[in-house]
Design a protein around this motif. Sequence first.
Motif, PDB file in Angstrom:
ATOM      1  N   ILE A 224       7.552  10.439   6.952  1.00 56.59           N
ATOM      2  CA  ILE A 224       8.526   9.491   6.391  1.00 56.59           C
ATOM      3  C   ILE A 224       7.980   8.068   6.447  1.00 56.59           C
ATOM      4  CG2 ILE A 224      10.778   8.407   6.810  1.00 56.59           C
ATOM      5  CD1 ILE A 224      11.844  11.199   7.485  1.00 56.59           C
ATOM      6  N   ILE A 225       7.341   7.714   7.559  1.00 59.05           N
ATOM      7  CA  ILE A 225       6.755   6.373   7.688  1.00 59.05           C
ATOM      8  C   ILE A 225       5.644   6.174   6.668  1.00 59.05           C
ATOM      9  CG2 ILE A 225       5.427   4.864   9.226  1.00 59.05           C
ATOM     10  CD1 ILE A 225       7.081   6.161  11.553  1.00 59.05           C
ATOM     11  N   VAL A 226       4.768   7.172   6.522  1.00 59.63           N
ATOM     12  CA  VAL A 226       3.683   7.088   5.533  1.00 59.63           C
ATOM     13  C   VAL A 226       4.265   6.991   4.124  1.00 59.63           C
ATOM     14  CG1 VAL A 226       1.769   8.374   4.503  1.00 59.63           C
ATOM     15  CG2 VAL A 226       1.974   8.237   6.977  1.00 59.63           C
ATOM     16  N   GLY A 227       5.299   7.753   3.817  1.00 57.02           N
ATOM     17  CA  GLY A 227       5.946   7.691   2.509  1.00 57.02           C
ATOM     18  C   GLY A 227       6.530   6.324   2.226  1.00 57.02           C
ATOM     19  N   HIS A 228       7.081   5.690   3.249  1.00 56.51           N
ATOM     20  CA  HIS A 228       7.625   4.338   3.088  1.00 56.51           C
ATOM     21  C   HIS A 228       6.514   3.348   2.737  1.00 56.51           C
ATOM     22  CE1 HIS A 228      10.179   0.893   3.619  1.00 56.51           C
ATOM     23  NE2 HIS A 228       9.357   0.409   4.530  1.00 56.51           N
ATOM     24  N   VAL A 229       5.377   3.465   3.404  1.00 56.33           N
ATOM     25  CA  VAL A 229       4.246   2.580   3.125  1.00 56.33           C
ATOM     26  C   VAL A 229       3.721   2.817   1.708  1.00 56.33           C
ATOM     27  CG1 VAL A 229       1.853   2.057   3.777  1.00 56.33           C
ATOM     28  CG2 VAL A 229       3.601   2.326   5.547  1.00 56.33           C
ATOM     29  N   VAL A 230       3.596   4.080   1.304  1.00 51.49           N
ATOM     30  CA  VAL A 230       3.118   4.406  -0.044  1.00 51.49           C
ATOM     31  C   VAL A 230       4.088   3.872  -1.093  1.00 51.49           C
ATOM     32  CG1 VAL A 230       2.740   6.324  -1.660  1.00 51.49           C
ATOM     33  CG2 VAL A 230       1.766   6.419   0.628  1.00 51.49           C
ATOM     34  N   GLY A 231       5.377   4.033  -0.857  1.00 50.35           N
ATOM     35  CA  GLY A 231       6.382   3.539  -1.800  1.00 50.35           C
ATOM     36  C   GLY A 231       6.372   2.029  -1.910  1.00 50.35           C
ATOM     37  N   ALA A 232       6.158   1.339  -0.793  1.00 45.59           N
ATOM     38  CA  ALA A 232       6.110  -0.127  -0.817  1.00 45.59           C
ATOM     39  C   ALA A 232       4.900  -0.616  -1.600  1.00 45.59           C
ATOM     40  CB  ALA A 232       6.080  -0.679   0.604  1.00 45.59           C
ATOM     41  N   GLN A 233       3.766   0.078  -1.478  1.00 44.38           N
ATOM     42  CA  GLN A 233       2.565  -0.320  -2.214  1.00 44.38           C
ATOM     43  C   GLN A 233       2.714  -0.037  -3.704  1.00 44.38           C
ATOM     44  OE1 GLN A 233      -0.549   1.781  -0.180  1.00 44.38           O
ATOM     45  NE2 GLN A 233      -0.826   0.164   1.328  1.00 44.38           N
ATOM     46  N   ALA A 234       3.561   0.906  -4.056  1.00 41.29           N
ATOM     47  CA  ALA A 234       3.727   1.268  -5.468  1.00 41.29           C
ATOM     48  C   ALA A 234       4.369   0.152  -6.276  1.00 41.29           C
ATOM     49  CB  ALA A 234       4.563   2.536  -5.592  1.00 41.29           C
ATOM     50  N   VAL A 235       5.165  -0.679  -5.632  1.00 40.78           N
ATOM     51  CA  VAL A 235       5.856  -1.730  -6.369  1.00 40.78           C
ATOM     52  C   VAL A 235       5.183  -3.089  -6.239  1.00 40.78           C
ATOM     53  CG1 VAL A 235       8.080  -0.565  -6.380  1.00 40.78           C
ATOM     54  CG2 VAL A 235       7.494  -2.033  -4.461  1.00 40.78           C
ATOM     55  N   GLU A 236       4.025  -3.164  -5.599  1.00 38.47           N
ATOM     56  CA  GLU A 236       3.274  -4.409  -5.547  1.00 38.47           C
ATOM     57  C   GLU A 236       2.594  -4.637  -6.895  1.00 38.47           C
ATOM     58  OE1 GLU A 236       0.519  -4.595  -2.315  1.00 38.47           O
ATOM     59  OE2 GLU A 236       2.082  -4.332  -0.814  1.00 38.47           O
ATOM     60  N   ILE A 237       2.585  -5.879  -7.336  1.00 40.36           N
ATOM     61  CA  ILE A 237       1.992  -6.218  -8.626  1.00 40.36           C
ATOM     62  C   ILE A 237       0.490  -6.438  -8.460  1.00 40.36           C
ATOM     63  CG2 ILE A 237       1.971  -7.899 -10.516  1.00 40.36           C
ATOM     64  CD1 ILE A 237       4.546  -6.288 -10.338  1.00 40.36           C
ATOM     65  N   ASP A 238      -0.268  -5.778  -9.324  1.00 34.87           N
ATOM     66  CA  ASP A 238      -1.715  -5.962  -9.369  1.00 34.87           C
ATOM     67  C   ASP A 238      -2.001  -6.875 -10.564  1.00 34.87           C
ATOM     68  OD1 ASP A 238      -4.464  -5.732  -9.075  1.00 34.87           O
ATOM     69  OD2 ASP A 238      -4.564  -3.821 -10.151  1.00 34.87           O
ATOM     70  N   TRP A 239      -2.014  -8.170 -10.313  1.00 32.57           N
ATOM     71  CA  TRP A 239      -2.200  -9.149 -11.390  1.00 32.57           C
ATOM     72  C   TRP A 239      -3.594  -9.037 -11.971  1.00 32.57           C
ATOM     73  CZ3 TRP A 239       2.094 -11.252 -13.006  1.00 32.57           C
ATOM     74  CH2 TRP A 239       3.151 -11.462 -12.114  1.00 32.57           C
ATOM     75  N   LYS A 240      -3.695  -9.091 -13.292  1.00 31.38           N
ATOM     76  CA  LYS A 240      -4.996  -9.097 -13.976  1.00 31.38           C
ATOM     77  C   LYS A 240      -5.556 -10.512 -14.057  1.00 31.38           C
ATOM     78  CE  LYS A 240      -4.966  -4.786 -14.447  1.00 31.38           C
ATOM     79  NZ  LYS A 240      -5.715  -4.023 -13.481  1.00 31.38           N
ATOM     80  N   ALA A 241      -4.699 -11.501 -13.971  1.00 29.38           N
ATOM     81  CA  ALA A 241      -5.105 -12.908 -13.896  1.00 29.38           C
ATOM     82  C   ALA A 241      -4.030 -13.643 -13.101  1.00 29.38           C
ATOM     83  CB  ALA A 241      -5.237 -13.510 -15.288  1.00 29.38           C
ATOM     84  N   THR A 242      -4.449 -14.578 -12.261  1.00 29.86           N
ATOM     85  CA  THR A 242      -3.482 -15.325 -11.461  1.00 29.86           C
ATOM     86  C   THR A 242      -3.786 -16.805 -11.502  1.00 29.86           C
ATOM     87  OG1 THR A 242      -4.818 -15.009  -9.487  1.00 29.86           O
ATOM     88  CG2 THR A 242      -3.048 -13.444  -9.825  1.00 29.86           C
ATOM     89  N   ASP A 243      -2.770 -17.567 -11.853  1.00 28.44           N
ATOM     90  CA  ASP A 243      -2.816 -19.029 -11.770  1.00 28.44           C
ATOM     91  C   ASP A 243      -4.038 -19.614 -12.484  1.00 28.44           C
ATOM     92  OD1 ASP A 243      -1.670 -21.408 -11.078  1.00 28.44           O
ATOM     93  OD2 ASP A 243      -2.422 -21.422  -9.023  1.00 28.44           O
ATOM     94  N   GLN A 244      -4.272 -19.173 -13.732  1.00 25.14           N
ATOM     95  CA  GLN A 244      -5.418 -19.636 -14.520  1.00 25.14           C
ATOM     96  C   GLN A 244      -4.957 -20.041 -15.912  1.00 25.14           C
ATOM     97  OE1 GLN A 244      -8.608 -16.720 -14.555  1.00 25.14           O
ATOM     98  NE2 GLN A 244      -7.888 -15.890 -12.613  1.00 25.14           N
TER      99      GLN A 244
END
Length: 193
Positions: free
Chosen positions: A25-45
């Motif tokens: 359950i703890i590992v699933g929570h960590v995986v789920g939290a990483q799933a909604v993090e944004i992987d920006w292709k460009a930042t502040d440019q």
Amino acid sequence: MAISKASKILLVVGSLLSLAGIICIIVGHVVGAQAVEIDWKATDQSSFTLTVSGDHCGFSLYMMRGGDCDSVYSNTVITGPKDESRGDFFIGGDIDFYKKCKIDDSEMQKQENLLVLGHFYPSTKSGTMNSLTGDYKVRSSANLWAMDVCGELGEAVGGIMAMLGLLAFAIALIVIGLILCCVGCCCQYGNGE
């Protein structure tokens, strides 16, 4: 009376399975939290390149809140790759770039203090509906962030599915562990072996 050996084994195995379920359950929570993090292709440019390598549903462009969205939109130029079959470059208006200038209430945009400037779709190959692959250059009067919409959707769905699968597995482990503990308690007094 002494607790039987079988009862001790059932209690230990049941406890270990329940503990493994809690860890899942703890590992699933960590995986789920990483799933909604944004992987920006460009930042502040203010100038950057986005690469399209296959069929693609486009990129969303974001800017800092508080800026003049209409002005930034009109001063944003997107240059697409050359379509060899047509012998020309797509510049600005030839690429579908839709203005949004909207503050969404998503948690990501609150944390980053961003608003959606707009969304653009890659050009299509001449005579087809396939995305024109290559580099799309973005130049703007303000610093922008770019998000790959297809990529983020795929990551989010994949991460959430992995989390749900792990959660189901964890619940099964905990239920089996608790059943074994109950059986161990019911059978704890035997013939002393």
